[in-house]
Enzyme design. Sequence first.
Site, PDB file in Angstrom:
ATOM      1  N   THR A 192       0.856  -1.192   0.000  1.00 53.38           N
ATOM      2  CA  THR A 192       0.000   0.000   0.000  1.00 53.38           C
ATOM      3  C   THR A 192       0.891   1.241   0.000  1.00 53.38           C
ATOM      4  O   THR A 192       0.671   2.179  -0.767  1.00 53.38           O
ATOM      5  CB  THR A 192      -0.941  -0.012   1.225  1.00 53.38           C
ATOM      6  OG1 THR A 192      -1.794  -1.156   1.105  1.00 53.38           O
ATOM      7  CG2 THR A 192      -1.784   1.241   1.307  1.00 53.38           C
ATOM      8  N   ASN A 211      -5.971  -9.354  -7.943  1.00 52.40           N
ATOM      9  CA  ASN A 211      -6.075 -10.045  -6.664  1.00 52.40           C
ATOM     10  C   ASN A 211      -7.378 -10.805  -6.490  1.00 52.40           C
ATOM     11  O   ASN A 211      -7.448 -11.778  -5.755  1.00 52.40           O
ATOM     12  CB  ASN A 211      -5.917  -9.047  -5.504  1.00 52.40           C
ATOM     13  CG  ASN A 211      -6.697  -7.774  -5.710  1.00 52.40           C
ATOM     14  OD1 ASN A 211      -6.572  -7.109  -6.737  1.00 52.40           O
ATOM     15  ND2 ASN A 211      -7.522  -7.423  -4.751  1.00 52.40           N
ATOM     16  N   GLN A 260       0.396  -9.587  -6.523  1.00 49.89           N
ATOM     17  CA  GLN A 260      -0.136 -10.950  -6.676  1.00 49.89           C
ATOM     18  C   GLN A 260       0.636 -11.783  -7.700  1.00 49.89           C
ATOM     19  O   GLN A 260       0.459 -12.997  -7.759  1.00 49.89           O
ATOM     20  CB  GLN A 260      -1.621 -10.907  -7.062  1.00 49.89           C
ATOM     21  CG  GLN A 260      -2.509 -10.239  -6.019  1.00 49.89           C
ATOM     22  CD  GLN A 260      -2.640 -11.033  -4.713  1.00 49.89           C
ATOM     23  OE1 GLN A 260      -2.278 -12.216  -4.629  1.00 49.89           O
ATOM     24  NE2 GLN A 260      -3.156 -10.395  -3.670  1.00 49.89           N
ATOM     25  N   SER A 311       4.821  -7.350  -1.906  1.00 54.57           N
ATOM     26  CA  SER A 311       4.427  -7.394  -0.490  1.00 54.57           C
ATOM     27  C   SER A 311       4.796  -8.746   0.111  1.00 54.57           C
ATOM     28  O   SER A 311       4.535  -9.790  -0.497  1.00 54.57           O
ATOM     29  CB  SER A 311       2.915  -7.178  -0.426  1.00 54.57           C
ATOM     30  OG  SER A 311       2.460  -7.314   0.884  1.00 54.57           O
ATOM     31  N   HIS A 327       3.702 -10.420   2.908  1.00 56.95           N
ATOM     32  CA  HIS A 327       2.725 -11.372   3.496  1.00 56.95           C
ATOM     33  C   HIS A 327       1.905 -12.121   2.462  1.00 56.95           C
ATOM     34  O   HIS A 327       1.164 -13.038   2.800  1.00 56.95           O
ATOM     35  CB  HIS A 327       1.829 -10.667   4.530  1.00 56.95           C
ATOM     36  CG  HIS A 327       0.818  -9.712   3.981  1.00 56.95           C
ATOM     37  ND1 HIS A 327      -0.536  -9.887   4.153  1.00 56.95           N
ATOM     38  CD2 HIS A 327       0.953  -8.561   3.288  1.00 56.95           C
ATOM     39  CE1 HIS A 327      -1.185  -8.874   3.594  1.00 56.95           C
ATOM     40  NE2 HIS A 327      -0.291  -8.058   3.070  1.00 56.95           N
ATOM     41  N   THR A 335      13.084   3.911  11.502  1.00 59.31           N
ATOM     42  CA  THR A 335      13.850   2.686  11.753  1.00 59.31           C
ATOM     43  C   THR A 335      13.225   1.522  10.991  1.00 59.31           C
ATOM     44  O   THR A 335      12.001   1.347  10.987  1.00 59.31           O
ATOM     45  CB  THR A 335      13.874   2.381  13.268  1.00 59.31           C
ATOM     46  OG1 THR A 335      14.427   3.522  13.910  1.00 59.31           O
ATOM     47  CG2 THR A 335      14.695   1.150  13.580  1.00 59.31           C
ATOM     48  N   CYS A 392      -9.880  -5.942   1.604  1.00 56.10           N
ATOM     49  CA  CYS A 392     -10.232  -4.603   2.071  1.00 56.10           C
ATOM     50  C   CYS A 392     -11.723  -4.332   1.997  1.00 56.10           C
ATOM     51  O   CYS A 392     -12.232  -3.478   2.682  1.00 56.10           O
ATOM     52  CB  CYS A 392      -9.494  -3.562   1.230  1.00 56.10           C
ATOM     53  SG  CYS A 392      -7.762  -3.951   1.124  1.00 56.10           S
TER      54      CYS A 392
HETATM   55  N1  PLP Z   1      -1.988  -4.505  -4.426  1.00 55.27           N
HETATM   56  C1  PLP Z   1      -2.606  -5.679  -4.582  1.00 55.27           C
HETATM   57  C2  PLP Z   1      -2.873  -6.196  -5.962  1.00 55.27           C
HETATM   58  C3  PLP Z   1      -3.008  -6.418  -3.467  1.00 55.27           C
HETATM   59  O1  PLP Z   1      -3.621  -7.595  -3.638  1.00 55.27           O
HETATM   60  C4  PLP Z   1      -2.744  -5.897  -2.171  1.00 55.27           C
HETATM   61  C5  PLP Z   1      -3.217  -6.607  -0.979  1.00 55.27           C
HETATM   62  O2  PLP Z   1      -4.244  -7.272  -1.013  1.00 55.27           O
HETATM   63  C6  PLP Z   1      -2.064  -4.671  -2.061  1.00 55.27           C
HETATM   64  C7  PLP Z   1      -1.697  -4.002  -3.205  1.00 55.27           C
HETATM   65  C8  PLP Z   1      -1.738  -4.079  -0.716  1.00 55.27           C
HETATM   66  O3  PLP Z   1      -0.679  -4.789  -0.130  1.00 55.27           O
HETATM   67  P1  PLP Z   1      -0.280  -4.637   1.420  1.00 55.27           P
HETATM   68  O4  PLP Z   1      -1.210  -5.511   2.172  1.00 55.27           O
HETATM   69  O5  PLP Z   1       1.142  -5.101   1.501  1.00 55.27           O
HETATM   70  O6  PLP Z   1      -0.400  -3.196   1.771  1.00 55.27           O
END
Ligand code: PLP
Length: 414
Positions: free
Chosen positions: A72, A154, A214, A235, A237, A273, A363
């Site tokens: 994000t 996603n 993704q 990302s 996670h 940090t 989200c």
């Molecule tokens: N972009 C896409 C395509 C995503 O699927 C996601 C998370 O679902 C994000 C951005 C946001 O990632 P993060 O959770 O690391 O902020």
Amino acid sequence: MKHIYLDHNATSPSSDEHLSSLFLKLKDSIGNPSSPHSKGRNASVCLTEARKAIANSLSVDVGEIIFLSGATEANNIATIGVLNYTKTPMHSQHVITSSIEHPAIKEPILFLKNSQNLQVTELNVSFDGFIQIEDIIKNIKPETTLLTIMAANNEIGTIQPVKFIGDYLHYMRWGIVTSQTDKETFDLLTTNYLNSEITKEHLQKIHFHVDAVQAYGKIELENWFSFGHDSVSISGHKVGSLQGIGALFLRRGRKYLPLILGGAQEKNRRAGTENLPGIISFGLIAKDLYSEHWRNEKSYITNLRDTLLTELSKLPNIELNTPINNILPNTVNFSVQGKKLKGEDLLVELDLQGICASSGSACSSGANLPSKVILALGKETSQAKNTIRLSLAYSNTKEEIEKTLSIIKNYLSN
Ligand code: PLP
């Protein structure tokens, strides 16, 4: 009850094995990487190792990787940070994006549009969820400063032609091409679709950002990464590391106005940090990506996904939202259709039986709103409201898929 986890596009939980190796590394390294003493130096070595691992996984230079709090933040930098860096007023800049981007791209762009009259072209996608290359080329204007397209969606898993777009831009900016066939295709596209006012200098000025959250670690790098990409967000996670860590690949020479000011961390590009546990975790995961073992895992996951797609397509009252080709190996999205059938109810039923799935984007789940991605495919609101996304990883088994299918079948027949 043993849980069956089918929500890896939201977060792919860290394995016990990963957590154990992480713990061992963290025991020795928690100092501040900016401190001059031994604990600080240890932390700094770990930071460098992780940066190298991420850079290697993308085949880029270590200096081109910036650690952030997640994708994000990376996407906010690639929009707000990049557009603010150019001295041109926001209302004289133009952005091209698509209707199926993640909110982490859509919202910053909308914010700049509403607050500073940024010019925005949001491209529609085809009925099955693909961005059209011709549409991108047609919409490039002399004022275009940013093009931002996701590598894979996603919710429905469609893989977008970001590699091709990057290669096209690279050719048009610098005349570099890998094959004669590409050259002929690119020249044809230019003749047919590129506004004749656009020069190579215009194209060099456009920042091409790819939200690859993704795609990273799910499909081969060569199928989505290109020299024409100026920045890429990833990302941790989503590929099994801790949450709260992400990175931006920023091509050497490209700049942005930092969003967070303070210390000189990340070469003055992101103060604060560093999140060392997250960074080490992400680095450990990145080391194993794109190996032979990773390839075997992908083909195993693809088989599970194909079982789901085949079996679901045979069921009455199920509409598949994921097309058959050019999709992620792990994502299946469908809607339940029928008077008494609700996506929400099926999700609850799956949850009661220990299956973790989602209605689409993490989200927006929880608030039974229609999925904007499914609406963007031109589908009815009822279809967009009743979606289920199953997203898989190597930890899933054939038995888990069979159990999930049988719960879905039961729900449909009651
Ligand atoms: N972009 C896409 C395509 C995503 O699927 C996601 C998370 O679902 C994000 C951005 C946001 O990632 P993060 O959770 O690391 O902020």
